[in-house]
Design an enzyme around this catalytic site. Structure first.
Site, PDB file in Angstrom:
ATOM      1  N   ASP A   8       0.816  -1.229   0.000  1.00 52.36           N
ATOM      2  CA  ASP A   8       0.000   0.000   0.000  1.00 52.36           C
ATOM      3  C   ASP A   8       0.847   1.275   0.000  1.00 52.36           C
ATOM      4  OD1 ASP A   8      -2.207  -1.611   0.210  1.00 52.36           O
ATOM      5  OD2 ASP A   8      -2.617  -1.151   2.316  1.00 52.36           O
ATOM      6  N   HIS A   9       1.911   1.239   0.820  1.00 52.22           N
ATOM      7  CA  HIS A   9       2.629   2.509   1.013  1.00 52.22           C
ATOM      8  C   HIS A   9       3.580   2.864  -0.118  1.00 52.22           C
ATOM      9  CE1 HIS A   9       0.392   3.151   4.494  1.00 52.22           C
ATOM     10  NE2 HIS A   9       0.839   2.070   5.106  1.00 52.22           N
ATOM     11  N   ARG A  17       2.153  12.705  -5.014  1.00 53.81           N
ATOM     12  CA  ARG A  17       2.343  13.573  -6.178  1.00 53.81           C
ATOM     13  C   ARG A  17       1.340  13.305  -7.302  1.00 53.81           C
ATOM     14  NH1 ARG A  17       7.291  16.399  -6.736  1.00 53.81           N
ATOM     15  NH2 ARG A  17       7.552  17.325  -4.688  1.00 53.81           N
ATOM     16  N   ARG A  44      -9.012   0.872  -0.414  1.00 53.23           N
ATOM     17  CA  ARG A  44      -9.861   1.605   0.541  1.00 53.23           C
ATOM     18  C   ARG A  44     -10.965   2.338  -0.201  1.00 53.23           C
ATOM     19  NH1 ARG A  44      -7.555   2.816   5.846  1.00 53.23           N
ATOM     20  NH2 ARG A  44      -9.230   4.335   5.914  1.00 53.23           N
ATOM     21  N   ARG A  48      -7.085   6.185  -0.942  1.00 53.78           N
ATOM     22  CA  ARG A  48      -5.974   7.073  -0.582  1.00 53.78           C
ATOM     23  C   ARG A  48      -4.621   6.572  -1.073  1.00 53.78           C
ATOM     24  NH1 ARG A  48      -5.715   6.416   5.932  1.00 53.78           N
ATOM     25  NH2 ARG A  48      -7.798   7.269   5.732  1.00 53.78           N
ATOM     26  N   HIS A  49      -4.497   5.255  -1.270  1.00 59.62           N
ATOM     27  CA  HIS A  49      -3.234   4.772  -1.823  1.00 59.62           C
ATOM     28  C   HIS A  49      -3.467   3.862  -3.039  1.00 59.62           C
ATOM     29  CE1 HIS A  49      -4.268   1.807   1.200  1.00 59.62           C
ATOM     30  NE2 HIS A  49      -3.714   2.449   2.211  1.00 59.62           N
ATOM     31  N   GLU A  69      -7.043  -6.661   1.018  1.00 57.22           N
ATOM     32  CA  GLU A  69      -7.676  -6.144   2.241  1.00 57.22           C
ATOM     33  C   GLU A  69      -8.856  -5.294   1.835  1.00 57.22           C
ATOM     34  OE1 GLU A  69      -5.472  -3.968   5.154  1.00 57.22           O
ATOM     35  OE2 GLU A  69      -3.811  -5.344   4.920  1.00 57.22           O
ATOM     36  N   THR A  99      -4.367   4.634   9.766  1.00 56.90           N
ATOM     37  CA  THR A  99      -4.254   3.253   9.316  1.00 56.90           C
ATOM     38  C   THR A  99      -5.353   2.458  10.025  1.00 56.90           C
ATOM     39  OG1 THR A  99      -2.772   1.344   9.150  1.00 56.90           O
ATOM     40  CG2 THR A  99      -2.503   2.750  11.078  1.00 56.90           C
ATOM     41  N   THR A 100      -5.453   1.156   9.725  1.00 55.19           N
ATOM     42  CA  THR A 100      -6.520   0.351  10.331  1.00 55.19           C
ATOM     43  C   THR A 100      -6.285   0.280  11.844  1.00 55.19           C
ATOM     44  OG1 THR A 100      -6.433  -0.914   8.297  1.00 55.19           O
ATOM     45  CG2 THR A 100      -7.782  -1.810  10.055  1.00 55.19           C
ATOM     46  N   HIS A 191       0.247  -5.958  11.581  1.00 56.31           N
ATOM     47  CA  HIS A 191       0.033  -4.527  11.857  1.00 56.31           C
ATOM     48  C   HIS A 191       1.099  -4.003  12.815  1.00 56.31           C
ATOM     49  CE1 HIS A 191      -1.748  -0.627  12.096  1.00 56.31           C
ATOM     50  NE2 HIS A 191      -2.566  -0.983  11.134  1.00 56.31           N
ATOM     51  N   GLY A 192       1.856  -3.069  12.307  1.00 52.81           N
ATOM     52  CA  GLY A 192       2.867  -2.410  13.133  1.00 52.81           C
ATOM     53  C   GLY A 192       4.122  -3.241  13.355  1.00 52.81           C
ATOM     54  N   GLY A 213       3.741  -4.416   6.111  1.00 52.80           N
ATOM     55  CA  GLY A 213       3.815  -3.427   5.035  1.00 52.80           C
ATOM     56  C   GLY A 213       4.746  -2.272   5.306  1.00 52.80           C
ATOM     57  N   HIS A 214       4.352  -1.397   6.217  1.00 50.29           N
ATOM     58  CA  HIS A 214       5.027  -0.113   6.393  1.00 50.29           C
ATOM     59  C   HIS A 214       6.525  -0.252   6.628  1.00 50.29           C
ATOM     60  CE1 HIS A 214       6.115   3.709   8.367  1.00 50.29           C
ATOM     61  NE2 HIS A 214       5.288   4.201   7.465  1.00 50.29           N
TER      62      HIS A 214
HETATM   63  N1  PXP Z   1      -2.650  -6.607   8.192  1.00 49.26           N
HETATM   64  C1  PXP Z   1      -3.753  -5.820   8.067  1.00 49.26           C
HETATM   65  C2  PXP Z   1      -5.082  -6.482   8.136  1.00 49.26           C
HETATM   66  C3  PXP Z   1      -3.646  -4.436   7.864  1.00 49.26           C
HETATM   67  O1  PXP Z   1      -4.753  -3.677   7.767  1.00 49.26           O
HETATM   68  C4  PXP Z   1      -2.366  -3.866   7.721  1.00 49.26           C
HETATM   69  C5  PXP Z   1      -2.230  -2.410   7.433  1.00 49.26           C
HETATM   70  O2  PXP Z   1      -2.673  -2.141   6.148  1.00 49.26           O
HETATM   71  C6  PXP Z   1      -1.255  -4.722   7.839  1.00 49.26           C
HETATM   72  C7  PXP Z   1      -1.424  -6.081   8.096  1.00 49.26           C
HETATM   73  C8  PXP Z   1       0.133  -4.212   7.686  1.00 49.26           C
HETATM   74  O3  PXP Z   1       0.415  -3.282   8.683  1.00 49.26           O
HETATM   75  P1  PXP Z   1       1.770  -2.492   8.635  1.00 49.26           P
HETATM   76  O4  PXP Z   1       1.742  -1.619   7.414  1.00 49.26           O
HETATM   77  O5  PXP Z   1       1.759  -1.713   9.905  1.00 49.26           O
HETATM   78  O6  PXP Z   1       2.874  -3.501   8.560  1.00 49.26           O
END
Ligand code: PXP
Length: 237
Positions: A8-9, A17, A44, A48-49, A69, A99-100, A191-192, A213-214
């Site tokens: 996503d990111h 941009r 989403r 947004r991305h 997702e 974020t979620t 997540h995170g 992801g991030h």
């Molecule tokens: N899993 C789910 C269900 C998420 O919504 C996200 C964030 O989009 C992630 C994993 C990945 O999270 P992060 O970008 O913090 O690694």
């Protein structure tokens, strides 16, 4: 343990941009080549991305597994039904969130979640529900017909990153993983998660896959996507 890489990111940087680079599809291909077991992207409602065209192109490009997702919004469910990713992960979505922010409240939104699980499953899509580490949510997910759940690791990650006491979060993850596995559910987490905090989660028995992801996209700015993915795979092994 498998690794799903969320791209996503890469699209976030492009959308800053409204241009054509960096290309999330190229990121998906590189991540897969470097050993990612699946590619995750979130279409989403506010776009947004990831944009619709990204989703279609990623679906074509990915060889192993596309995990889309998505919320239970009717428009997005229609798109998922058309695109037919190998997997769909249902997440809550609030417009103003960065974020979620939390897991899906399956127990409170039971009939709509069940309806979406049934519709996507009938099309051959594996459905995962993104939930908090709560017994009520694990049981509701099972009753809604989900064969996969993903535990939200955001609270653990925040505690770890701020030097707080996180052992209760890890214990809850382990306990709820065992409960879900006992019901025949495949367990994922995410997540995170970062290169620094991933090991405690990767050490939990019974977790099948981590979705990250991030942190991977951030690292890829400095070392490239292939090395970023390989390093994370090495850590979770
Ligand atoms: N899993 C789910 C269900 C998420 O919504 C996200 C964030 O989009 C992630 C994993 C990945 O999270 P992060 O970008 O913090 O690694």
């Amino acid at each position: 343990m498998k690794l799903g890489v969320n791209i996503d990111h890469v699209a976030t940087v492009r959308e800053a941009r409204k241009t054509f680079e960096p290309d999330p599809v190229k990121a998906a291909i590189e991540a897969e080549k470097a050993g990612a077991d699946g590619i995750v992207c979130h279409l989403r409602k506010d776009r947004r991305h990831i944009q619709d065209r990204d989703l279609y192109a990623v679906k074509k490009a990915v060889r192993k597994k596309l995990n889309m997702e998505m919320s239970v919004d009717p428009e997005i469910v229609d798109i998922a039904s058309f695109v037919r990713p190998e997997q769909a992960t249902i997440v809550p979505e609030a417009r103003k969130e960065v974020t979620t922010e939390g897991g899906l409240d399956v127990a409170r939104n039971f009939s709509r979640v069940k309806e979406v699980v049934e519709r996507l499953s009938s099309l051959g899509i594996e459905v995962s529900l993104f939930i908090d580490t709560e017994k009520e949510q694990v049981i509701a997910s099972h009753e809604a017909g989900a064969n996969i759940i993903e535990f939200h690791t955001g609270r653990y990650a925040e505690l770890f990153n701020s030097g707080g006491k996180y052992s209760k979060e890890i214990e809850a993850l382990a306990e709820m993983t065992a409960l879900a596995r006992g019901q025949g559910i495949t367990v994922c987490a995410g997540h995170g998660l970062t290169y620094q905090n991933v090991k405690n989660v990767a050490a939990i028995k019974g977790i099948y896959e981590l979705n990250i992801g991030h942190s991977i996209v951030s690292r890829s700015v400095f070392v490239g996507m292939a090395k970023a993915v390989k390093e994370m795979k090495g850590l979770i092994k």
